[in-house]
Design a protein around this motif. Sequence first.
Motif, PDB file in Angstrom:
ATOM      1  N   ASN A 184      -6.790   1.068  -4.883  1.00 36.57           N
ATOM      2  CA  ASN A 184      -8.235   1.046  -5.046  1.00 36.57           C
ATOM      3  C   ASN A 184      -8.832   2.330  -4.467  1.00 36.57           C
ATOM      4  OD1 ASN A 184     -10.890   0.383  -5.409  1.00 36.57           O
ATOM      5  ND2 ASN A 184     -10.932  -1.259  -3.873  1.00 36.57           N
TER       6      ASN A 184
ATOM      7  N   LYS B 200      -8.109  -8.699  -1.560  1.00 31.87           N
ATOM      8  CA  LYS B 200      -8.520  -8.040  -0.315  1.00 31.87           C
ATOM      9  C   LYS B 200      -9.147  -6.668  -0.548  1.00 31.87           C
ATOM     10  CE  LYS B 200      -7.048 -11.145   2.628  1.00 31.87           C
ATOM     11  NZ  LYS B 200      -7.967 -11.841   3.591  1.00 31.87           N
ATOM     12  N   GLY B 201      -9.190  -6.220  -1.829  1.00 33.40           N
ATOM     13  CA  GLY B 201      -9.777  -4.926  -2.136  1.00 33.40           C
ATOM     14  C   GLY B 201      -8.832  -3.762  -1.995  1.00 33.40           C
TER      15      GLY B 201
ATOM     16  N   ARG C  42       0.835  -1.206   0.000  1.00 31.07           N
ATOM     17  CA  ARG C  42       0.000   0.000   0.000  1.00 31.07           C
ATOM     18  C   ARG C  42       0.870   1.256   0.000  1.00 31.07           C
ATOM     19  NH1 ARG C  42      -5.116   1.648   0.726  1.00 31.07           N
ATOM     20  NH2 ARG C  42      -5.451   3.655   1.779  1.00 31.07           N
TER      21      ARG C  42
ATOM     22  N   CYS D  48      -6.462  -2.356  -7.591  1.00 28.46           N
ATOM     23  CA  CYS D  48      -7.228  -2.606  -8.813  1.00 28.46           C
ATOM     24  C   CYS D  48      -6.235  -2.976  -9.915  1.00 28.46           C
ATOM     25  CB  CYS D  48      -8.016  -1.366  -9.216  1.00 28.46           C
ATOM     26  SG  CYS D  48      -9.369  -0.959  -8.078  1.00 28.46           S
TER      27      CYS D  48
ATOM     28  N   GLN E  71     -12.605   2.821  -2.383  1.00 27.65           N
ATOM     29  CA  GLN E  71     -12.804   2.848  -0.934  1.00 27.65           C
ATOM     30  C   GLN E  71     -12.820   4.270  -0.383  1.00 27.65           C
ATOM     31  OE1 GLN E  71      -9.657   0.389   0.619  1.00 27.65           O
ATOM     32  NE2 GLN E  71     -10.728  -1.529   0.151  1.00 27.65           N
TER      33      GLN E  71
ATOM     34  N   GLU F  17      -5.148  -7.547  -4.305  1.00 25.30           N
ATOM     35  CA  GLU F  17      -6.336  -7.222  -5.097  1.00 25.30           C
ATOM     36  C   GLU F  17      -7.560  -7.965  -4.561  1.00 25.30           C
ATOM     37  OE1 GLU F  17      -7.789  -7.434  -9.775  1.00 25.30           O
ATOM     38  OE2 GLU F  17      -6.439  -8.942  -8.926  1.00 25.30           O
TER      39      GLU F  17
END
Length: 440
Positions: A410, A393-394, A354, A397, A413, A391
Amino acid sequence: MAGNWLPAAQLTGSGRPVLQPGEVECSLLSSVDLFSEETPSFPNLKAGLVILTTHRLIWVQESTTSPTAIFIPLSAITHIFSLKKSIKSMFASPRFRFQASLGEKGTKGVVVITLILRGKSDIDSFVEKFWEAWRKKAWEDGMKSGSEASGSVLGSGSGHGSGGDGGLAVRMPVVGVAGILRKEQEMWENTDKSLQEAFQDLNALMNKAKEMVILAERMRSKLLSGSTSQATGTNDEEIGTKEEMQELLLSVGIVSPVTKESAGALYHQQLSRQLADFAKIPLERAGGMINLIDIYCLFNRARGTELISPDDLLRACSLWEKFDVPVMLRTFDSGVMVIQSKSHSDVEVFTRIRSMVTTPDALRSGVTASDAAMTLGIAPAMAKEHLLAAEGKGLLCRDVSPDGFRFFVNLLQEVDADDIFLVKDYGIYQTWIKVISAAR
């Protein structure tokens, strides 16, 4: 467990015995009882794993969650009884008896010990290896000099029929069949001499190689023990030197690799435990996860000539679920299999991913598996699996193009579902808008 009779044996994290310098495994038997019929105070040990080495007879209790072990030094054995075979013994579990001088100083006594083999084992083969290990007295090698006087084997046969006159003797020519036979004999003598010299050099080389492996293991254990106690107060240069030394010592090899000949029916079980012990250092160096192909190459290189097949490796890894070992076999959704430390956490990896995808360059053009591999310090194939897991886990993208996969943070969110046009003054979404606007 064994009172004052038997000393405790040290075990590794996977439950395998820690071998002494120069000690090699010879045979393994499962479901073995160890007791003494004549000495009531001697411990009565039931259904354990017996490991015969060149130095000791080790008994391991495997049924408990925390395995315990004891050992009998082969140097303490004073007599081995012959096997008694009768019609009655054909319908009972095989028994094997030997006599040993055991106990602590001042309380030593002679004990006749009985082994009952309740599993499917070849008692004759085990007894033969037991006799061989006891007679060789490998535990005395450390007290002897590593070199022997050379030329003792070649002392005889230096002359060809010369008498008391030594080298001045004149050898008369022999013709006919006798001459042909003499030439054949000389040729065989020269060949035998060459073979003896070659094997003498080979044995010396093998002894030196064995000593180097033992020395390397001692150095590696000292480095590993000192890495935790001396973590503070060391500079980067010292740490780099230690890491290089550990990498060199890791490639030296395994002194006593588990083989089908020594382990028999317990081959895959003991191979699984030895692999779990071996994978500890490569996992630490790889950040807690390593590709199955990489560990296969490292493990086979360490085993030397005792190579294993990919099926053996996969079967050994699959047995970790039954054992209390600190490693596990993990299969990603794509089918890629890796070896992972149980203490490894994906949360830490996701946090690093991240922070990587929220940099200005990554917000504008995304990241690839190669970019993630450089950041995480792992192989691109492994990095791709981590990106796909993130990806799932959200967190990311995916953008698929002819150039391949590119992953972006992503932003969905960050969007308010009630007001999708609302742009907050903080957050990743606001940072992304600034980066895109600046790029234009």
